[in-house]
Write an enzyme that holds these catalytic residues in place. Structure first.
Site, PDB file in Angstrom:
ATOM      1  N   ASN A 118     -12.920 -38.748 -35.917  1.00  0.00           N
ATOM      2  CA  ASN A 118     -13.086 -39.823 -34.943  1.00  0.00           C
ATOM      3  C   ASN A 118     -14.563 -40.205 -34.970  1.00  0.00           C
ATOM      4  OD1 ASN A 118     -13.246 -41.505 -32.772  1.00  0.00           O
ATOM      5  ND2 ASN A 118     -12.281 -40.112 -31.312  1.00  0.00           N
ATOM      6  N   LYS A 173     -16.525 -36.832 -34.491  1.00  0.00           N
ATOM      7  CA  LYS A 173     -15.776 -35.654 -34.041  1.00  0.00           C
ATOM      8  C   LYS A 173     -14.754 -35.331 -35.118  1.00  0.00           C
ATOM      9  CE  LYS A 173     -16.046 -36.915 -29.195  1.00  0.00           C
ATOM     10  NZ  LYS A 173     -15.313 -37.825 -28.326  1.00  0.00           N
ATOM     11  N   ARG A 202      -9.171 -41.966 -36.624  1.00  0.00           N
ATOM     12  CA  ARG A 202      -8.770 -42.727 -35.448  1.00  0.00           C
ATOM     13  C   ARG A 202      -9.483 -44.082 -35.501  1.00  0.00           C
ATOM     14  NH1 ARG A 202     -11.641 -43.086 -29.832  1.00  0.00           N
ATOM     15  NH2 ARG A 202     -10.077 -44.313 -28.731  1.00  0.00           N
ATOM     16  N   HIS A 222      -4.978 -46.469 -26.153  1.00  0.00           N
ATOM     17  CA  HIS A 222      -4.417 -45.123 -25.986  1.00  0.00           C
ATOM     18  C   HIS A 222      -3.025 -45.012 -26.595  1.00  0.00           C
ATOM     19  CE1 HIS A 222      -6.964 -45.197 -22.073  1.00  0.00           C
ATOM     20  NE2 HIS A 222      -7.649 -44.581 -23.009  1.00  0.00           N
ATOM     21  N   ARG A 268     -14.761 -48.415 -14.400  1.00  0.00           N
ATOM     22  CA  ARG A 268     -14.229 -49.750 -14.712  1.00  0.00           C
ATOM     23  C   ARG A 268     -13.368 -50.253 -13.562  1.00  0.00           C
ATOM     24  NH1 ARG A 268     -11.796 -48.418 -20.568  1.00  0.00           N
ATOM     25  NH2 ARG A 268     -13.217 -46.662 -20.759  1.00  0.00           N
ATOM     26  N   GLU A 306      -4.057 -36.334 -29.307  1.00  0.00           N
ATOM     27  CA  GLU A 306      -4.155 -37.459 -30.238  1.00  0.00           C
ATOM     28  C   GLU A 306      -4.499 -37.000 -31.645  1.00  0.00           C
ATOM     29  OE1 GLU A 306      -6.066 -41.005 -27.870  1.00  0.00           O
ATOM     30  OE2 GLU A 306      -6.470 -39.133 -26.833  1.00  0.00           O
TER      31      GLU A 306
END
Lengths: 411, 288
Positions: free
Chosen positions: A7, A14, A91, A180, A241, A385
């Site tokens: 990722n 990562k 990803r 997601h 947010r 994930e």
């Protein structure tokens, strides 16, 4: 078969190395502050002590090289040779309308990801750097890209279009994409497995609520609607947010406060949500603590968060004309029993009967928190994930090995 | 380009350093004394705090920005930078001195830029080792909000230096760069000061009130601030100095500073920084 999952961010990478025989994680870690002379590499090999190194890592290619060196390191390594890594899965945040599923990386695929830079200016360029860095270090290893948006590509036009002039969709592809996706897909499938029923006959609302948060209506195994939109700002109230607000607030605030577009964007993305209402934190644990200590603003933040989440669950039950299960996942969803309790105790009209004891029991396993006989099952499924990316990568590698001609056809 | 040097931490130096650090670059700033460095950094912090109030930044972003700004008292500390931007006061001899030192200090590939709005890049390059890497980068105050940079080519500036500078402006700091050949006032200063001067004439002739002149240009032509408020924000002394320089260099009467402008400067009514000019301002620089 060993698969490396990457990722890549603009200044970080990562990684997790999977052994696909038993889907176990051999090593995990990350490189941070890429581009600096004090970049930090932390590497956690399975069953061995963690390694932490500070050194100059100026680009992603060097970062990947350092990671590979550690993975095969005599002392800290977990495999003998880089050649044991059969494939790399990445990803990718935005696949636009080009990608409905994970695909093998080809020059054409890379080009399409580049064309989507406008839609994900912070993420996609970093992902391409990650792909190129792997290519530079392991030129013969096949790579697969797994998109956050792909799962939601099954949405119908009536769900993904905004009721604004169609030219905006035609010219700029302004529509709901959702995010997601990998997580919503994973937890909905796990939920069906847990319930012992075929996913095709289930109506599931999955709540991925962590730092970012989104809800998805998974109808018969496919995404029918999701709360995030063109960007990850739409939908639920989140840590910092705003989620859904009246869009007319934007020009109104620009006029009243003499703000620039960037300032309003920063206000809605970084200065809103739990943080704005509570005035103390964007972290749900701290909000709950403060609320229990009697902080009125924290209580209000919690109530708004819960209320807005619950409205989405109700909306998606209506959207699917039914609901068999509610799934909670990600940081808050997996850990905040207080939030789950409040949401579920306000959904009794839907037939949700929460098992308060089960809900309060801590665990990192898939579990049911509704009572036996509850009309709607409520489950907590820890998301994974990286495993999903590894599985997709594995499947694609195996199928292209059996049908090699597909490699040519992916563009 | 990752490491950028900034020589001088006055108003422009502060703005440029803050903007570069905000864009993730490591900034190495040089001023003559520790006191000036600390004062400059204090102003940068104030500016960041003001932006937090406007929701443009978070506290943690502010911290991160400040960790990227490194202070030095000696120009020798800049030898490892990829690009150095000089922002000291508009004094040709002083600038030549800075470029002479930088020329000796830095390898040939290091771009040496001046933020001068009026002085000759060609002349500055003349005293610099490898003059092909000398260029003008004229940022406009407030640097964080104004997304245009005039890229000034002197006579010796190489194509490579120009291309690399333009790429830096557009890719690393997401501003628009326009190519300008050396000429007094370039494009921005020449046009805006002429407009301001004419607005002062209109005002002093009693044709319209200051408020109405500004309203006409704001509402009529989409200016964010009218020309008189702009003059207040630039500083009337700075406007006067720019006009005088252009009047001298071009010899054209259209640049002759309006008498009222000169009078106001003499009276010390310099605009926002003194609290009064054509309009009055509070301590935060907001119109009263």
């Amino acid at each position: 078969m060993k698969i490396l999952v990457i990722n890549a961010g603009s200044s970080s990478v990562k990684y997790q190395l999977f052994d696909m025989h038993n889907e176990s994680v051999l090593a995990a870690g990350k490189v941070e502050r890429i581009g600096m002379d004090t970049a930090i590499l932390s590497h956690e090999p399975y069953n061995k002590p963690e390694v932490r190194e500070v050194s100059e890592i100026l680009d992603h290619t060097t970062a990947i090289r350092k990671v590979l060196n550690l993975i095969v390191h005599k002392e800290h390594g977990v495999i003998d040779s880089v050649n044991d890594i059969h494939a790399v899965g990445h990803r990718i945040v935005h696949g636009g309308e080009s990608f409905h599923e994970s695909v093998l990386v080809t020059p054409a695929v890379k080009n399409k990801i580049k064309q989507l830079f406008d839609l994900a200016p912070l993420h996609n360029p970093a992902h391409i750097m990650g792909i190129n860095a792997v290519e530079a270090n392991m030129p013969d290893v096949p790579q697969v890209v797994v998109f956050d948006t792909a799962f939601h590509q099954t949405m119908d036009r009536k769900s993904f279009l905004y009721p604004i002039p169609m030219q905006l969709y035609n010219r700029h592809k302004i529509r709901k994409y959702g995010f997601h996706g990998t997580s919503h897909m994973y937890v909905s499938r796990q939920a069906a497995k847990y319930m012992g029923r075929p996913i095709e006959e289930l109506k599931i609302v999955t709540c991925h609520i962590g730092n970012g948060a989104s809800v998805t209506a998974v109808d018969g195994g496919i995404s029918a609607d999701t709360s995030m939109g063109l960007t990850p700002l739409e939908g639920l109230m989140m840590g910092t947010r705003s989620g859904d607000i009246d869009p007319a607030i934007v020009p109104y605030v620009i006029g009243k406060e003499d703000l620039t577009i960037q300032e309003v964007s920063s206000m809605l993305n970084k200065h809103s949500g739990l943080f704005a209402i509570s005035g103390i934190s964007s972290d749900m644990r701290e909000i709950v603590e403060a609320m229990e200590a009697g902080n009125e603003n924290a209580k209000l933040a919690f109530e708004m968060y819960e209320y807005r989440l619950r409205k989405y669950i109700g909306a998606y039950a209506a959207a699917m004309n039914g609901i068999d299960a509610i799934v909670f996942t990600a940081g808050i969803g997996e850990n905040s029993w207080q939030l789950r309790e409040r949401v579920c105790s306000n959904l009794t009209y839907l037939g949700v009967e929460l098992d308060r004891e089960a809900n309060r029991t801590r665990s990192d396993k898939d579990r049911r928190i509704s009572k036996e006989g509850s009309k709607v099952d409520v489950l907590v499924i820890p998301t994974n994930e990286e495993l999903m990316i590894a599985r997709d990568t594995f499947d694609i590698i195996v199928s292209t090995a059996t049908h090699p001609q597909e490699m040519e056809e992916t563009d | 380009m990752k490491k950028i040097g900034v020589v001088g931490l006055g108003t422009m130096g502060q703005g440029i350093a803050e903007m570069l650090a905000h864009n993730g670059l490591e900034v190495h700033v040089v001023e003559q004394t520790q006191e000036k460095l600390e004062q400059g950094l204090e102003y940068i912090e104030m500016s960041l705090d003001k932006r937090i109030e406007k929701w443009a930044l978070t506290q943690s972003e502010k911290k991160l920005i400040l960790t990227r700004i490194h202070l030095h008292e000696h120009i020798q500390n800049l030898s490892k930078c990829d690009l150095i931007i000089e922002t000291i006061s508009e004094d040709l001899e002083a600038k030549k001195e800075v470029f002479r030192s930088l020329g000796e200090l830095c390898e040939e590939h290091v771009i040496l830029a001046s933020n001068s709005s009026t002085l000759s890049i060609t002349e500055i390059a003349g005293v610099t080792k490898f003059p092909g890497r000398v260029i003008g980068l004229h940022f406009i105050h407030p640097v964080s909000n104004i997304d245009i940079v005039e890229i000034i080519r002197g006579l010796q500036t190489s194509d490579e230096t120009f291309q690399r500078s333009k790429a830096f402006i557009e890719e690393h700091i997401s501003k628009k760069g326009i190519l300008v050949y050396e000429s007094p006032g370039y494009v921005t200063t020449r046009l805006i000061c002429t407009l301001i001067n004419e607005a002062v004439h209109v005002y002093s002739e009693g044709v319209a009130s200051a408020e109405d002149i500004d309203t006409a240009m704001r509402v009529g032509y989409g200016f964010k601030h009218g020309p008189l408020e702009m003059a207040d924000r630039f500083g009337l002394d700075a406007v006067l100095a720019a006009l005088e320089r252009m009047f001298r260099d071009y010899g054209d009467l259209k640049y002759r500073p309006a008498v009222l402008l000169r009078k106001m400067v003499r009276a010390g009514q310099l605009g926002v920084k003194t609290g009064n000019g054509f309009f009055t301002y509070d301590e935060d620089g907001d119109r009263m």
